[in-house]
Design an enzyme around this catalytic site. Structure first.
Site, mmCIF file in Angstrom:
data_model
loop_
_atom_site.group_PDB
_atom_site.id
_atom_site.type_symbol
_atom_site.label_atom_id
_atom_site.label_comp_id
_atom_site.label_asym_id
_atom_site.label_seq_id
_atom_site.Cartn_x
_atom_site.Cartn_y
_atom_site.Cartn_z
ATOM 1 N N GLY A 39 2.280 7.149 7.984
ATOM 2 C CA GLY A 39 1.318 8.099 7.435
ATOM 3 C C GLY A 39 1.695 9.511 7.817
ATOM 4 N N CYS A 57 6.206 3.386 12.028
ATOM 5 C CA CYS A 57 6.121 4.844 12.068
ATOM 6 C C CYS A 57 4.789 5.303 12.683
ATOM 7 C CB CYS A 57 6.354 5.367 10.652
ATOM 8 S SG CYS A 57 6.767 7.103 10.627
ATOM 9 N N TYR A 58 3.879 5.864 11.875
ATOM 10 C CA TYR A 58 2.574 6.266 12.422
ATOM 11 C C TYR A 58 1.911 5.068 13.115
ATOM 12 C CZ TYR A 58 -2.216 8.017 12.601
ATOM 13 O OH TYR A 58 -3.462 8.405 13.027
ATOM 14 N N HIS A 113 11.264 3.082 8.709
ATOM 15 C CA HIS A 113 10.629 2.375 7.585
ATOM 16 C C HIS A 113 11.491 1.191 7.132
ATOM 17 C CE1 HIS A 113 7.394 5.269 6.765
ATOM 18 N NE2 HIS A 113 8.248 6.146 7.265
ATOM 19 N N GLU A 172 10.738 -0.921 4.966
ATOM 20 C CA GLU A 172 10.428 -1.273 3.579
ATOM 21 C C GLU A 172 11.289 -0.534 2.562
ATOM 22 O OE1 GLU A 172 8.598 0.405 5.699
ATOM 23 O OE2 GLU A 172 7.522 2.077 4.794
ATOM 24 N N ASP A 208 3.982 -3.369 -19.626
ATOM 25 C CA ASP A 208 2.738 -3.183 -18.878
ATOM 26 C C ASP A 208 1.510 -3.456 -19.741
ATOM 27 O OD1 ASP A 208 4.704 -2.226 -17.293
ATOM 28 O OD2 ASP A 208 4.158 -0.117 -17.524
ATOM 29 N N LYS A 239 6.923 -2.976 -11.192
ATOM 30 C CA LYS A 239 7.380 -3.518 -12.487
ATOM 31 C C LYS A 239 7.824 -4.987 -12.389
ATOM 32 C CE LYS A 239 8.377 -1.703 -16.640
ATOM 33 N NZ LYS A 239 7.499 -0.703 -17.262
#
Ligand code: XMP
Length: 504
Positions: free
Chosen positions: A51, A79-80, A165, A167, A222, A360
């Protein structure tokens, strides 16, 4: 299907990406605001996201530490999240001076759990913000960066913190690190698309109730998944397809067929004449877009009438404003003077966005599970303003018809030679500068056609595709021989940037 991992959202733009990675690894994860933690039960793990705040700021978002401890599950702070845990366990932080993101080396000191089978010194992506200055009692350093600063801590058994991170793909072995965290859980992977689909449908039914839902369909992934999902949920749904006249050859028929195949009835509104009339004489690209965007929404809402609930296929990348999707949401994005209509509906709780947590590929997986044919799910992106942005200068029916024929030959050629599914997007553009040529001994003063095929991950950057010459030759010959009004074919070899994917 019960949620297995709660990802507490501290505001990082990557929070939902953690959710997606965990789902990819087979566990059902969901994003929650931190104060929801107290209401959650049956979890197998908790991840605290990154964050923008500093935990040294007294107003920074917090965690209910007692509730977290009471869950008695493995915890990972990112992280945060790591800094917050460090503070809760009694450690200290030194405020950082910048908050830029950048690469670092992961110098591993403890390779037993999180870093089992992870390459020492592999690249990780971290934010240079606060750094740990004093470890909490009982905590140990699992890894440092190349400057010796701790970037991974074990606070106690099964509670970890990482400053980087895992991710993002820039953390080269981030996925492996998340997988190692998941191995600490006492639960088995429990995420599957079928169960997820049921969950989404349950949520739709709950939110919609007896109201009628109106949605726009374009034939793109979508809006197709959205409409079929609403249909499956058994709610009252009215999908509207606007044929602007700027569509590709046979597109309206194909979209109708596509929906008929999955049993969804759509209303098609034919508005070619209105669009051509509105565009008459206009050559400015931005004005053309505006005309189409505004008219599109007018036509749409004229037909929708009084809307009880408006559904749109907004995806997570649209939410964080990093991609376009061909949905009404992205059409609207560029047409601010009409966006109020949607914003008003939103303020009244009359906008439904059931795909807003998804990426997606997750939408495609959902689409497959809904029985939507692969050809529909793997269609190339197509811009909201349609062929108008592929027709620089004034848009006329004559030019659009030429463009449609050439485009059809290009796309069919790519399909025939197995290139369609390898490329991200292919487009055909009719250039407004006629050139001299000879056709059957007669001078031919006709249009050039530019073909473009690109690969991309998110449309922000793109590279042109090296389609083999024989394939290009065959396509070019077919266009030159088969399309009246074209005497020259060009292949666009420009990267993005500087060139955009579309010519306008
Ligand atoms: P550019 O040309 O900006 O295109 O490199 C990036 C991607 O966005 C699509 N595109 C649009 N999609 N409405 C849309 O829904 C639009 O106005 C629009 N303009 C461009 C384009 O086809 C490519 O995939």
């Amino acid at each position: 299907m019960d949620v297995q991992i709660a990802v507490l959202d501290y505001g990082s733009q990557y929070s939902q990406l953690i959710v997606r990675r965990v789902r990819e690894l087979g566990y059902y994860a969901k994003l929650y605001s931190p104060e929801k933690l107290i209401e959650l039960s049956g979890l197998a793990g908790v991840i605290l996201s990154g964050g923008p705040n500093s935990v040294t700021d007294p107003s920074a978002p917090d965690v209910d530490f007692a509730a977290l401890q009471a869950l008695n599950v493995p915890v990972l702070g990112v992280c945060y999240g790591m800094q917050l845990l460090n503070q809760k366990f009694g450690g200290n932080l030194k405020p950082g001076t910048t908050s830029e993101y950048g690469p670092a080396r992961l110098c591993i000191e403890d390779d037993n759990t999180l870093f089992a089978n992870i390459t020492n010194e592999s690249q990780v992506w971290m934010s240079h913000s606060d750094t740990v200055s004093r470890l909490p009692e009982g905590a140990s350093v699992m890894a440092r960066n190349e400057e010796g600063i701790p970037i991974a801590l074990r606070f106690c058994k099964n509670w970890y913190g990482i400053q980087f991170h895992p991710e993002v793909t820039h953390s080269h072995e981030g996925r492996g690190i998340l997988e190692n965290y998941l191995k600490q859980l006492s639960a088995e992977p429990g995420f599957d698309v079928e169960a997820f689909k049921k969950e989404v449908i349950r949520e739709i039914i709950e939110e919609v109730g007896e109201r009628e839902v109106v949605c726009g369909v374009s034939g793109g992934v979508d809006s197709t998944v959205l409409a079929v999902l609403l249909h499956e949920a058994g709610v009252k749904v009215h999908p509207i397809f606007v044929d602007t006249g700027m569509l590709r050859k046979n597109e309206a028929e194909e979209v109708q067929k596509q929906f008929a195949e999955v049993g969804v009835e759509i209303e098609t509104v034919y508005a070619e004449e209105r669009f051509l009339a509105a565009l008459k004489g206009e050559t400015d690209p931005e004005k053309k877009r505006k005309i189409i965007g505004n008219l599109f929404l007018d036509v749409f809402f004229d037909h929708a009438g009084e809307v009880e609930l408006f559904a749109q296929g907004t995806l997570y990348p649209d939410v964080i404003e990093s991609a376009t999707s061909g949905s009404i949401a992205s059409v609207i994005k560029t047409h601010h003077n009409r966006v109020n209509r949607i914003l008003e509906l939103k303020a009244e709780g009359r906008v439904l966005e059931p795909l807003a947590e998804l990426f997606k590929d997750e939408v495609r997986a959902l689409g497959t599970s809904l029985g939507i044919p692969a050809y529909a799910l793997n269609r190339h992106p197509f811009p909201g303003p349609g062929l108008a942005v592929r027709c620089p200068g004034e848009v006329t029916k004559e030019k659009l018809d030429i463009l449609r024929e050439a485009d059809h030959i290009f796309i069919s050629g790519l399909r025939k030679h197995g290139w369609y599914d390898k490329i991200w997007q292919a487009c055909t553009t009719l250039l407004p500068a006629k050139s001299v040529g000879v056709k059957g001994d007669v001078r031919a003063y006709e249009y050039p056609i530019a073909l473009r095929a690109v690969i991309s991950e998110d449309a922000m950057t793109a590279d042109w595709v090296e389609i083999p010459y024989p394939v290009l030759r065959e396509i070019s010959n077919k266009i030159l021989n088969g399309v009246k009004g074209v005497n020259r074919v060009l292949y666009d070899i420009s990267t993005k940037p500087p060139a955009s994917i579309e010519w306008e």
